[in-house]
Design a protein around this motif. Structure first.
Motif: not given
Length: 178
Positions: A52-77
């Motif tokens: 359970q611990d690594w599944v939660i960690a992977v979901e958190c990292v995946l969500t963080a990467l998506y949000i990091i992608f989202l702000f510059p991509y949609m917010g700028i380009s």
């Protein structure tokens, strides 16, 4: 008259906007598929499983990467591309204004409705106050600045103070119109 825009400009802006949205939807689809797969795997695990611990960690990292992608991509380009597309769409359907005025200079770059523009200054006469005023006409920053020289009279068509077409009036034409 020298036109700054053509129908191909609107079509190119539409295609670029569609490509950016397509990339956004593709990345969002991959993110949602991975998130749902990890969530289903997490729900299927027995109570107090050490995985359970690594599944939660992977979901958190995946969500963080998506949000990091989202702000510059949609917010700028996408924001800039969408603003340029809207400007071109307004040019094709908006009311045009015809003017003849002497060119007085160039002001600094500015942003108008999310689009970078150069500012051309023209002298116009205010008949109510009987004085000369300076009118700002915006020239698209993606296009070459017209070869205006200070003091030249310019015939131009604008839409919402955005230069669409222009023609530099020759000296002999000025004498004939007076």
């Amino acid at each position: 008259m020298t036109g700054l825009y053509s129908d191909a400009d609107l079509w190119d802006a539409h295609r670029q906007r569609s490509r950016i949205l397509g990339g956004f939807y593709a990345v969002t689809g991959v993110y949602l598929a991975a998130f749902i797969a990890l969530f289903v795997y997490f729900v299927m695990l027995p109570y107090d499983d050490p995985n359970q611990d690594w599944v939660i960690a992977v979901e958190c990292v995946l969500t963080a990467l998506y949000i990091i992608f989202l702000f510059p991509y949609m917010g700028i380009s996408f924001k800039r591309c969408n603003a340029y597309f809207k400007m071109l769409k307004f040019i094709s359907v908006g009311l045009k204004e015809y003017s003849v005025a002497p060119f007085t200079g160039i002001d600094d770059w500015t942003t108008r409705d999310g689009v970078d523009v150069n500012v051309a200054l023209f002298k116009v006469h205010n008949y109510k106050r009987d004085e000369d005023m300076i009118r700002q006409i915006y020239v698209d920053g993606e296009k070459d600045f017209p070869p205006f020289e200070e003091g030249q009279r310019v015939r131009f068509i604008s839409q919402g103070n955005l230069l669409i077409e222009y023609e530099i009036i020759k000296e002999n034409e000025q004498c004939g119109q007076s």
